[in-house]
Write an enzyme that holds these catalytic residues in place. Structure first.
Site, PDB file in Angstrom:
ATOM      1  CE  LYS A 124      -0.239  -0.416   5.041  1.00 14.37           C
ATOM      2  NZ  LYS A 124      -1.097  -0.833   6.169  1.00 14.37           N
ATOM      3  NE  ARG A 138      -6.755  -0.276  11.208  1.00 18.23           N
ATOM      4  CZ  ARG A 138      -5.519  -0.408  10.736  1.00 18.23           C
ATOM      5  NH1 ARG A 138      -4.682   0.619  10.772  1.00 18.23           N
ATOM      6  NH2 ARG A 138      -5.095  -1.540  10.221  1.00 18.23           N
ATOM      7  CG  HIS A 193      -3.801  -4.695  11.911  1.00 22.92           C
ATOM      8  ND1 HIS A 193      -2.747  -5.253  11.213  1.00 22.92           N
ATOM      9  CD2 HIS A 193      -3.468  -3.395  12.120  1.00 22.92           C
ATOM     10  CE1 HIS A 193      -1.814  -4.324  11.023  1.00 22.92           C
ATOM     11  NE2 HIS A 193      -2.226  -3.202  11.561  1.00 22.92           N
ATOM     12  NE  ARG A 207      -2.760  -8.077   7.518  1.00 22.66           N
ATOM     13  CZ  ARG A 207      -3.336  -8.578   8.615  1.00 22.66           C
ATOM     14  NH1 ARG A 207      -3.975  -9.739   8.583  1.00 22.66           N
ATOM     15  NH2 ARG A 207      -3.272  -7.909   9.751  1.00 22.66           N
ATOM     16  CE1 TYR A 252      11.116  31.865   4.542  1.00 25.63           C
ATOM     17  CE2 TYR A 252      11.443  29.496   4.359  1.00 25.63           C
ATOM     18  CZ  TYR A 252      11.114  30.716   3.775  1.00 25.63           C
ATOM     19  OH  TYR A 252      10.779  30.758   2.466  1.00 25.63           O
ATOM     20  CB  CYS A 266      13.218  26.140   3.021  1.00 24.96           C
ATOM     21  SG  CYS A 266      14.444  27.151   3.872  1.00 24.96           S
ATOM     22  CG  ASP A 271      10.756  24.368  -2.587  1.00 29.60           C
ATOM     23  OD1 ASP A 271       9.878  23.495  -2.655  1.00 29.60           O
ATOM     24  OD2 ASP A 271      10.517  25.592  -2.551  1.00 29.60           O
TER      25      ASP A 271
HETATM   26  C1  LIG Z   1      -0.362  -1.828   6.837  1.00 30.22           C
HETATM   27  C2  LIG Z   1      -0.923  -3.096   7.303  1.00 30.22           C
HETATM   28  C3  LIG Z   1      -0.108  -4.229   7.420  1.00 30.22           C
HETATM   29  C4  LIG Z   1       1.387  -4.184   7.267  1.00 30.22           C
HETATM   30  O1  LIG Z   1       1.960  -3.750   8.467  1.00 30.22           O
HETATM   31  P1  LIG Z   1       3.540  -3.819   8.684  1.00 30.22           P
HETATM   32  O2  LIG Z   1       3.724  -3.407  10.079  1.00 30.22           O
HETATM   33  O3  LIG Z   1       4.112  -2.834   7.708  1.00 30.22           O
HETATM   34  O4  LIG Z   1       3.952  -5.198   8.372  1.00 30.22           O
HETATM   35  C5  LIG Z   1      -0.685  -5.433   7.724  1.00 30.22           C
HETATM   36  N1  LIG Z   1      -2.021  -5.518   7.919  1.00 30.22           N
HETATM   37  C6  LIG Z   1      -2.833  -4.452   7.841  1.00 30.22           C
HETATM   38  C7  LIG Z   1      -4.286  -4.632   8.071  1.00 30.22           C
HETATM   39  C8  LIG Z   1      -2.316  -3.203   7.536  1.00 30.22           C
HETATM   40  O5  LIG Z   1      -3.127  -2.148   7.480  1.00 30.22           O
END
Ligand SMILES: *Cc1c(COP(=O)(O)O)cnc(C)c1O
Length: 377
Positions: A39, A133, A165, A222, A266, A313, A315
């Site tokens: 992602k 979540r 998760h 994952r 700045y 800054c 850029d």
């Molecule tokens: C982003 C995400 C992951 C990956 O997490 P990492 O800590 O980068 O391995 C896995 N599962 C879900 C649901 C996520 O949103």
């Protein structure tokens, strides 16, 4: 190596990405496979090059956050399983089917909205086991079972998996380890109740879970941040045999000598305490170099550290090269990566700017061109 516009640019080593992937695969339990989380443009590394390199290395499972990210990968020739982990408006059910993209089911109401589109969308049910979540309430395994069975039996959506998760797998205190075990136990309870459905995809481990809590639960892991050679807790990736994939480079645009008492940038937050030599670097916060690194960050030039002086800054930024008399205009500057014996990691910059390595690499903006070494596909 591709030719890039050498103002501020990123170099991605796809061989390292593949080596990290193989190293993660080698540590899995029997029956588990990696789902590469790519992602947010593969955490700033470039979604298509990353996905194609991993696909060529044998990875057949990919996860993204949004439907457009998934379609982008499909159109680029990614043909494995593609899972959207977050919200997609139900009206896009047709696109999900057309591109053979799997959608996470956020909850019961979302599932019914999606099913109302009458499309055979492939889905994985999310369970909330403690992240608070998305997902069905994982503290009530019987209720989770009822909802998942009813959606499955309705026969519109194709329920192909369940997942959860972990919120705290990257923390090594005992309370967090206990919390992670409790999350995994809740997930296991639901997965066990659904065993007769033979759902092909059961997954709960993110990078930190895979590294520290893999007891064989689930058949998919994952993996996101560790693919890119960054530790989820910003510790040293070498401990797990991981190699940083991304380097960020810039150049010296100008060198100037300033007198004692000269204010820099700045707001005049830095005043030269003595005569100094400064280099102007054409990278700023619009490129994704965090403004909180003002007066805190450092870059590498000719194998030496040059501290950021004054505010970053939009850029450009200024660094102190008083200790690097050999530095010349057009010298390469390493913002992230190694130069000689020194290195600056995403986690180093994250610590200095009060964030995490994930954000450091995701924040590198698309004004910064990416160039690739290693096999692309
Ligand atoms: C982003 C995400 C992951 C990956 O997490 P990492 O800590 O980068 O391995 C896995 N599962 C879900 C649901 C996520 O949103």
């Amino acid at each position: 190596m591709d030719i890039v516009f050498k103002r501020s640019w990123v170099e991605i080593d796809l061989n390292r990405l593949v080596l990290n992937y193989r190293s993660i695969v080698s540590k899995l339990e029997a029956g588990q496979q990696v789902m590469a989380v790519i992602k947010a443009d593969a955490y700033g590394h470039g979604d298509v090059p990353a996905a194609l390199a991993l696909q060529a290395a044998g990875c057949g499972f990919f996860a993204v956050a949004t439907l457009p990210e998934a379609v982008h990968l499909r159109n680029a020739g990614v043909h494995g399983e593609l899972l959207v982990l977050g919200y997609t408006p139900a009206e896009y059910a047709g696109e999900l089917v057309r591109y053979d993209i799997t959608q996470a089911l956020l909850n019961e109401e979302y599932a019914s909205h999606l099913a109302a589109q009458g499309q055979p969308v492939k889905c994985h049910f999310a369970l909330d086991t403690g992240m608070t979540r998305i997902g069905l309430d994982g503290s009530d395994a019987a209720a989770c079972e009822r909802v998942i069975r009813s959606v499955h039996e309705a026969g519109i959506l194709r329920v192909a998996g369940v997942f959860t998760h972990l919120s705290s797998a990257d923390m090594d205190d005992e309370a967090s380890a206990e919390y992670t075990r409790a999350q995994m136990d809740r997930f296991r309870a639901v997965a066990t109740r659904l065993e007769d459905l033979h759902l092909p995809y059961v997954h709960c481990l993110n990078s930190a879970g895979a590294l520290r809590h893999n007891d064989g639960l689930g058949n998919i892991v994952r993996a996101g941040i560790i693919l890119y050679g960054i530790e989820p807790d910003d510790s040293d990736p070498a401990q797990d045999g991981l190699l940083p994939v991304l380097s960020w480079k810039s150049v010296i645009a100008e060198i100037r000598n300033v007198r004692e008492g000269t204010p820099v940038s700045y707001g005049r937050t830095f005043t030269a305490p003595k005569p100094m030599t400064l280099a102007v670097i054409p990278t700023g916060y619009a490129d994704g170099y965090n403004r909180l690194l003002s007066n805190r960050g450092h870059v590498l030039i000719r194998g030496k550290r040059a501290p950021v002086v004054g505010r970053i800054c939009m850029d450009q930024m200024m660094v102190d090269i008083s200790g690097i008399p050999e530095a010349k205009v057009e010298d390469t500057v390493t913002l992230l990566g190694t130069d000689g014996g020194l290195s600056v990691t995403a986690s180093d910059l994250a610590r200095l700017s009060g964030t995490i390595g994930y954000e450091t690499v995701c924040a590198i903006s698309n004004r910064v061109p990416r160039s690739y070494t290693g096999k692309k596909n």
